[in-house]
Design a protein around this motif. Structure first.
Motif, short mmCIF file in Angstrom:
data_model
loop_
_atom_site.label_atom_id
_atom_site.label_comp_id
_atom_site.label_asym_id
_atom_site.label_seq_id
_atom_site.Cartn_x
_atom_site.Cartn_y
_atom_site.Cartn_z
N ILE A 188 0.86 -1.25 -0.17
CA ILE A 188 0.14 -0.13 -0.03
C ILE A 188 0.74 1.37 -0.03
CG2 ILE A 188 -1.61 1.33 1.51
CD1 ILE A 188 -2.83 -1.37 2.41
N LYS A 189 1.92 1.27 0.92
CA LYS A 189 2.73 2.34 0.84
C LYS A 189 3.48 2.65 -0.46
CE LYS A 189 6.72 4.50 3.40
NZ LYS A 189 7.62 4.66 2.36
N SER A 190 3.99 1.68 -0.78
CA SER A 190 4.67 1.61 -2.28
C SER A 190 3.82 2.22 -3.32
CB SER A 190 5.30 0.26 -2.65
OG SER A 190 5.81 0.32 -3.94
N SER A 191 2.23 1.69 -3.32
CA SER A 191 1.54 2.10 -4.38
C SER A 191 1.13 3.68 -4.13
CB SER A 191 0.23 1.51 -4.46
OG SER A 191 0.67 0.09 -4.51
N ILE A 192 1.01 4.06 -2.80
CA ILE A 192 0.86 5.35 -2.71
C ILE A 192 1.98 6.50 -3.07
CG2 ILE A 192 0.44 7.31 -0.85
CD1 ILE A 192 -1.41 5.08 0.74
N ASP A 193 3.19 5.87 -2.67
CA ASP A 193 4.49 6.96 -3.01
C ASP A 193 4.73 6.94 -4.45
OD1 ASP A 193 4.87 7.28 -0.24
OD2 ASP A 193 6.21 5.36 -0.05
N SER B 142 -1.67 10.46 -5.54
CA SER B 142 -1.84 9.71 -3.81
C SER B 142 -0.76 10.21 -3.09
CB SER B 142 -1.79 8.19 -4.11
OG SER B 142 -0.76 7.65 -4.76
N ARG B 143 0.56 10.39 -3.62
CA ARG B 143 1.65 10.65 -2.78
C ARG B 143 1.49 12.18 -1.88
NH1 ARG B 143 5.33 10.14 -6.36
NH2 ARG B 143 5.61 12.19 -7.18
N ASN B 144 0.62 12.96 -2.65
CA ASN B 144 0.70 14.19 -2.01
C ASN B 144 -0.84 14.22 -1.21
OD1 ASN B 144 3.12 15.34 -3.24
ND2 ASN B 144 2.10 15.48 -5.28
N TYR C 262 -12.51 5.81 -10.72
CA TYR C 262 -11.57 4.50 -10.73
C TYR C 262 -10.49 4.57 -9.65
CZ TYR C 262 -14.35 4.02 -15.26
OH TYR C 262 -15.14 3.66 -16.09
N PRO C 263 -10.11 3.27 -9.48
CA PRO C 263 -8.86 3.10 -8.32
C PRO C 263 -7.48 3.42 -8.81
CG PRO C 263 -9.64 0.87 -9.22
CD PRO C 263 -10.56 1.73 -9.96
N LEU C 264 -6.84 3.92 -8.13
CA LEU C 264 -5.64 4.24 -8.49
C LEU C 264 -4.47 2.91 -8.53
CD1 LEU C 264 -4.78 7.76 -6.65
CD2 LEU C 264 -5.52 7.34 -9.02
N ALA C 265 -4.96 2.12 -7.61
CA ALA C 265 -4.26 0.69 -7.22
C ALA C 265 -5.38 -0.22 -7.07
CB ALA C 265 -3.33 0.95 -6.18
N TYR C 266 -5.21 -1.48 -7.29
CA TYR C 266 -6.27 -2.63 -7.15
C TYR C 266 -5.87 -3.82 -7.41
CZ TYR C 266 -10.80 -4.90 -8.01
OH TYR C 266 -11.93 -5.74 -7.99
N ASN C 267 -6.09 -4.73 -6.38
CA ASN C 267 -5.75 -6.02 -6.36
C ASN C 267 -6.57 -6.86 -5.29
OD1 ASN C 267 -4.33 -5.97 -3.84
ND2 ASN C 267 -2.52 -4.99 -4.69
N GLN C 268 -6.28 -8.21 -5.33
CA GLN C 268 -7.06 -8.89 -4.09
C GLN C 268 -7.01 -8.49 -2.72
OE1 GLN C 268 -9.54 -11.29 -5.25
NE2 GLN C 268 -9.20 -10.26 -6.93
N GLN D 291 -7.41 13.10 -0.65
CA GLN D 291 -7.63 12.20 0.41
C GLN D 291 -7.61 10.79 -0.35
OE1 GLN D 291 -8.30 12.41 3.93
NE2 GLN D 291 -7.78 10.15 3.70
N ASN D 292 -6.72 9.99 0.03
CA ASN D 292 -6.73 8.31 -0.34
C ASN D 292 -7.50 7.79 0.48
OD1 ASN D 292 -4.67 8.95 -2.33
ND2 ASN D 292 -3.22 8.72 -0.76
N TYR D 293 -8.46 6.76 -0.09
CA TYR D 293 -9.43 5.77 0.62
C TYR D 293 -8.79 4.24 0.30
CZ TYR D 293 -12.33 9.97 1.08
OH TYR D 293 -12.79 11.13 1.54
#
Length: 495
Positions: A380-385, A390-392, A462-468, A478-480
């Motif tokens: 999650i951290k890696s995806s946001i960074d 999402s990083r900001n 739409y999602p910025l990152a998506y997996n199972q 704001q990231n959710y």
């Protein structure tokens, strides 16, 4: 083998056995290296806060560990190592006081007060384990205490029970249950009930709870101490709590161990009633009356174990509140021991082995879960960074992660593992992200506000990152982060 268990043994052998049992029970948990739920925040932010929950002596323990500084420090696994010592010494002491013969069997039977699957939940907390072990131990010492002076007995026992309440409230009923068992055995053996001693013990209980209720008014203003009787549907609330506790007790042991315990309870109760009937003619009038009443005592002990939780309006029915469940197990084997020491030795040895096996299985499941949660948090951290948007942005975590494969496998045999194991959820997920160095994590317990807001965002974007394991949506800085499989209401990635 059985004769070795029931024959007289030295104090050194019994203490060694008690410490070994305690070590085997606790070691798998602290060796797993897991920061369990509240442990995360306590280790990162140094918060304590037990006084507000009606447990001021728990704060005192960590005030001492912190050398007089405010808050708590992470000195794990010292509290759990101390728990081993306190537990072992208490088992040895109480077995010596309550049994007429010093043997390994008496230690095995007494150890069941602590060594039961539900108490593994209490041991799982790095910070709370010691105070919870001491809370039970103080009840054992209080019950065994006899200065031969009634007034001094009342004072000392009241203080010990009060101290138990100030460490962990629900443990204090251990004293009440042991008193019920003691008087039941006196009736069984047709011994005279000492009214002065009984009055002294009952007075100690009343005084301790009275003093604690006064103390609560000064140290706590939360609603956890509010009873169901303040609600118009109090009877229904008691029934709901009872069903939850019943389910908890049923899921405590694996199927075979639960069967062994239930058969032992039925056989012991049947033998108890049969002896009362057999000796009924030879009893005096008062003892005949007590014999009739005491028939229900095995079931009353079970009810007493959960009376505190039954009447609380805000009851959290989790394994950790069942610290007195071990007295039910102990009472069951203790009753059988009166009729057959060999059978009681076999059953107690089996139950000890069963719960130790449960502890190792739980330790493996918790370690696997913690490793999985850390891995997901790192993703999650890696995806946001790695995303400029999402990083900001600030980050809020929603939902619960899935259980590890090891937890799912082990809980098939030991259902209590499913009750104790805690996959990462919004609060612990937020703490893990902070632990990994993610900035801008803004978790709030106001889920009624955040969850609908998060759902409205994920439905519209739409999602910025998506997996199972997780999905990340963003709107207005704001990231959710949704843990687990994405909510069906949320949009999935563009194909």
């Amino acid at each position: 083998m059985i004769n070795l268990l029931i024959k007289e043994s030295s104090s050194k052998a019994r203490l060694t056995t008690a410490l070994l049992l305690s070590f085997l029970f606790i070691y798998p948990i602290f060796s797993s290296g897991v920061y369990y739920i509240d442990d995360l925040e306590r280790s990162q932010n140094g918060i304590s806060g037990w006084t507000y929950l009606g447990r001021p002596l728990s704060d005192l323990i960590f005030w001492l560990f912190s050398l007089g500084h405010q808050g708590s420090i992470d000195i794990s696994p010292l509290p759990q190592i101390a728990s081993i010592i306190v537990m072992g010494v208490s088992i040895h002491y109480f077995s010596k006081k309550i049994f007429n013969y010093p043997s390994i069997s008496s230690v095995l039977i007494t150890s069941l007060i602590f060594l039961h699957p539900l108490f593994l939940h209490n041991i799982s907390y790095r910070y709370d384990s010691l105070s919870m072990v001491i809370s039970i131990s103080l009840c054992l010492y209080s019950f065994a205490l006899d200065t031969k002076k009634a007034t001094l007995n009342i004072v000392l026992k009241s203080l010990l029970i009060l101290a138990s309440l100030c460490l962990y409230q629900v443990s204090a009923v251990v004293f009440i249950m042991l008193l019920m068992l003691s008087e039941t055995m006196k009736v069984l053996e047709n011994r005279r009930i000492n009214k002065i001693t009984l009055t002294s013990d009952l007075s100690s209980i009343v005084i301790a709870y009275f003093l604690y209720s006064i103390l609560l008014k000064f140290i706590s203003d939360n609603n956890r101490s509010e009873t169901v009787f303040s609600h118009e549907n109090w009877a229904n609330l008691i029934l709901i709590n009872y069903k939850k506790i019943e389910s908890l007790y049923i899921m405590s042991y694996d199927k075979l161990s639960l069967l062994v315990l239930m058969v032992t309870f039925i056989v012991g109760s049947a033998l108890y009633v049969a002896k009362l009937i057999k000796d009924f003619k030879n009893r005096c009038a008062s003892n005949k009356f007590l014999s009739i009443i005491s028939i229900a005592s095995p079931f009353l002990i079970v009810i007493a174990s959960c009376i505190t939780v039954l009447i609380l309006k805000e009851s959290l029915i989790l394994p950790r509140i069942a610290t007195s469940f071990g007295v039910i197990v102990f009472s069951t084997i203790y009753m059988l021991n009166y009729f057959s020491r060999k059978c009681a030795s076999i059953v107690s040895l089996y139950l000890c082995m069963s719960v130790i096996l449960t502890s190792f299985a739980l330790g493996s499941a918790m370690k696997s879960q913690y490793e999985k949660d850390i891995f997901i948090a790192a993703q999650i951290k890696s995806s946001i960074d790695n995303n400029e948007v999402s990083r900001n942005s600030k980050t809020t975590v929603i939902g619960v992660a899935s259980s590890s494969i090891v937890e799912e496998n082990n809980s098939r045999v030991f259902p209590v593992i499913g009750l104790i194991n805690s996959p990462m959820y919004d609060n612990t997920g937020s703490l893990l992200l902070k632990r990994l160095g993610l900035n801008g994590v803004n978790f709030s317990f106001d889920r009624k506000t955040w969850i609908p807001k998060a759902l409205s965002v994920c439905k519209a974007s739409y999602p910025l990152a998506y997996n199972q394991s997780f999905s990340i949506y963003n709107q207005d800085g704001q990231n959710y982060v949704f843990l687990g499989v994405s909510n069906k209401q949320c949009r999935q990635p563009k194909e």
